[in-house]
Design an enzyme around this catalytic site. Sequence first.
Site, short mmCIF file in Angstrom:
data_model
loop_
_atom_site.label_atom_id
_atom_site.label_comp_id
_atom_site.label_asym_id
_atom_site.label_seq_id
_atom_site.Cartn_x
_atom_site.Cartn_y
_atom_site.Cartn_z
CE LYS A 490 -0.13 -0.36 5.01
NZ LYS A 490 -0.85 -0.94 6.14
NE ARG A 586 -6.73 0.68 10.64
CZ ARG A 586 -5.47 0.50 10.23
NH1 ARG A 586 -4.61 1.51 10.26
NH2 ARG A 586 -5.06 -0.67 9.81
CE1 TYR A 714 10.74 32.71 1.65
CE2 TYR A 714 11.05 30.33 1.65
CZ TYR A 714 10.71 31.49 0.99
OH TYR A 714 10.34 31.44 -0.31
CG MET A 763 7.42 24.13 -1.92
SD MET A 763 6.35 25.02 -3.05
CE MET A 763 5.39 26.03 -1.93
#
Length: 819
Positions: A490, A586, A714, A763
């Site tokens: 998966k 779940r 940043y 990013m």
Amino acid sequence: MLTFQQFNLIVKGKLVQLVQPLPIVHLLTDSRKLSQPAGTVFFAIRGKWNDGHEYLAQLYSLGVRRFVVEEQTNAEELKQQYPEADIVQVPHSLEALQALAEWHRTQFQIPVIGVTGSNGKTIVKEWLAQLLSPDELVLKSPRSYNSQLGVPLSVWQLNSNHSLAIFEAGISLPGEMEKLQPIIQPTLGIFTNIGSAHDEGFTSREQKLEEKLKFFTAVDLLFYCSDYEQLHEAVQAKGIPAFTWSRKQKADLTIASTTTAGYKTIIVFGYQGQKQRLALPFVDEASIENALHCLAVLLYRKVPLSEIQDRLEKLQPVAMRLEIKEAINGCYLIDDTYNNDLAGLNIALDLLASQPQRSNHTLILSDLLESGLPEKDLYASVAELVQMHKVSRVIGIGVTISKYSNMFGSSSFFYENTAAFLNQFNTDSFRDEVILVKGARVFEFEKIVQAFQQKVHGTVLEVNLDALVHNLNYYRSRLAPDTKLMVMVKAFAYGSGSFEVANLLQFHRVDYLAVAYADEGVLLREHGITLPVMVMNPSPDSFAKTRHYNLEPEIYSLEQLRAFLEQLPDDAPAKIHLKMDTGMHRLGFVAEDFDELFELLKQHRQVKVVSTFSHLAGADEAVYNDFSYQQIKNFQSLATEIEARLGYKVIKHILNSAGIIRFPEHQLDMVRLGIGLYGVEATGADQDALRAVSMLKTTVSQVKSIKQGETVGYSRRGIADTDRTTATIAIGYADGYDRRFSTGVGEVIINGRKAPIIGNVCMDMCMVDVTGIEVKAGDEAIVFGPQLTLVDLAKRIGTIPYELLTNVSARVKRVFYTE
Ligand SMILES: *Cc1c(COP(=O)(O)O)cnc(C)c1O
């Protein structure tokens, strides 16, 4: 050539049946690698995970007519089942293969160089073959065929054209070298070094050394570096005739100095009373050591110094791996510009043939150099290999292969050289296929590889398929013989690339695959995966798809079952898996659902419950053991009731990776392997037994000098307390590099040194502190890998390795390789 009767005498077998006394050409031990049935003898070997005897019928139907089987088989049944086959029974098939190779070796009186040692043996073998090829027709073992199985297969390649052979021997257990020595019978030996590899198989380093030296009991001369003291003492004690080299003491070849000059290393050495110098085209320590072993052999063989220098110049670093990469127009590329003899071609074609993700397969092949066969026979063999591996198109590059173009059938194209091919190269003529690129070094096929590669930014996730197989086998070794294995692929196989991983698992014959969503399963089917696939979270709008692609839904609630049944065409058969909730809370049924559940199933008898399962909430942590045991107990009682109500047996499973390690007594019928396959042992107890599978790499875009007091990135979060050097690397949070690694929490490895993140992760990029490290733009930065583990990195930012792995974004190119 050897007939089957002679063969039988050599392997000391019992002839069960002799139908056609034909000569023996090919030896086969892996049914998946059948290429030429007519000349093939199949050895049915009982391995740890597989028994060759199970593939006799399949091979017989494909035309194989000669079998070596073990004594437990029933002769009468064999005769009935395989009336046209020659069959020999032996006590042990692998030993029969070894006996055959040993006999074959005695047919040749040529120098044979045997190479062993902890590191570098494959490179030394490859280089020596390159260096000696101007004087000799050299046979070398393909890749690292150095095992109990690989060595006999390598030696079998010897033919009367060869004037010298180089074979590699690798061992991991006591007793193994005694078997390899008589098969190789080296007349000269090279012992590269002794280190920690495979220590675990031996009681001590001495024992391992002792065992390895058995390889050289009958050599005329053993080449080694006498600076390995333990090795030196042991060789002397045994009185093995030696040619030593050393950087510390007097030796046959005494290295006075090694100095780096640009990209070269200048070595000054003394040999036979004379001082000499040579330049090696490398600077790294391992390459220098490997080259010095080769130098010793060349000096001993009296190759003139100028000639040695010439040949060393041309030495190429050996690419140790076969890579599979995504390429233009939906193509996949197998990059193998490493080995260009017939045996190497066979291995690469095997890999090509085992890629079902695209049905068209193209081979781009250069002239083969140095095969030891007459040219015409050589290309006839190549053409035969190509045909047997069902290659759809052949592109031959080189003057010689072009001469034999008529051997290759209609879908083949020939060019005089690489430039001629690239001149007319048109990307449109390659689409949705797998392309094997295989050429001798001089043809510079890396230019072709570049032309095919997709343009991507410099970040790649490298997936080591051998490590994956190692981990798979480790978990298999923990399973009872009849426990089935489902592997979770998966989330893009935990970020590692779902169909490549699934394809490997299919090749290694796991029993089941599982994905989260139907679309993931569809992708597998579209790429040629035929294993049963369970879909864990199929939505009602995907039921038609699951049916169409023969995927098996997990059913976890009444509501979902009703939706499934509503859409099921009358009488259409279906397979489902029932999920039980035993405490994870779940998904899953509870006992209260049973009356209605089985009522529905009774009304739809065409629906077969294949398995029932549950999931442990805390298998990775010992503190939850009691809870886990309770879950297992609940599940077993639910499963008993399910089977009673259904009236038939189903597959029962509850363990995930951590559970396999922690609760081995509760494997039930099947286990579900996930994170462990990808190299993380979730309980932590057996982490050392696993190999790291993936390595995330990026490149340095720019290097900057930052003055004291200036800031980086940043929000001015990276503050230079003193003058610093920074490198900007091409990975950011959009690639899956978590922003929580900002400001020194994370680090990467550049040129072997750790470089902490400085400032905030951006990013598409981030900056690292490389003060004091030699770095230039274009250098590689390792983000995670064997040296920087997922477990460690996950801890730093308070998450788990699963998240780091699955976060690596789709824009990061995956490259798969095998060693
Ligand atoms: C993901 C998953 C697994 C595998 O878990 P690991 O911890 O990765 O071994 C097993 N069973 C189910 C139901 C899962 O969803």
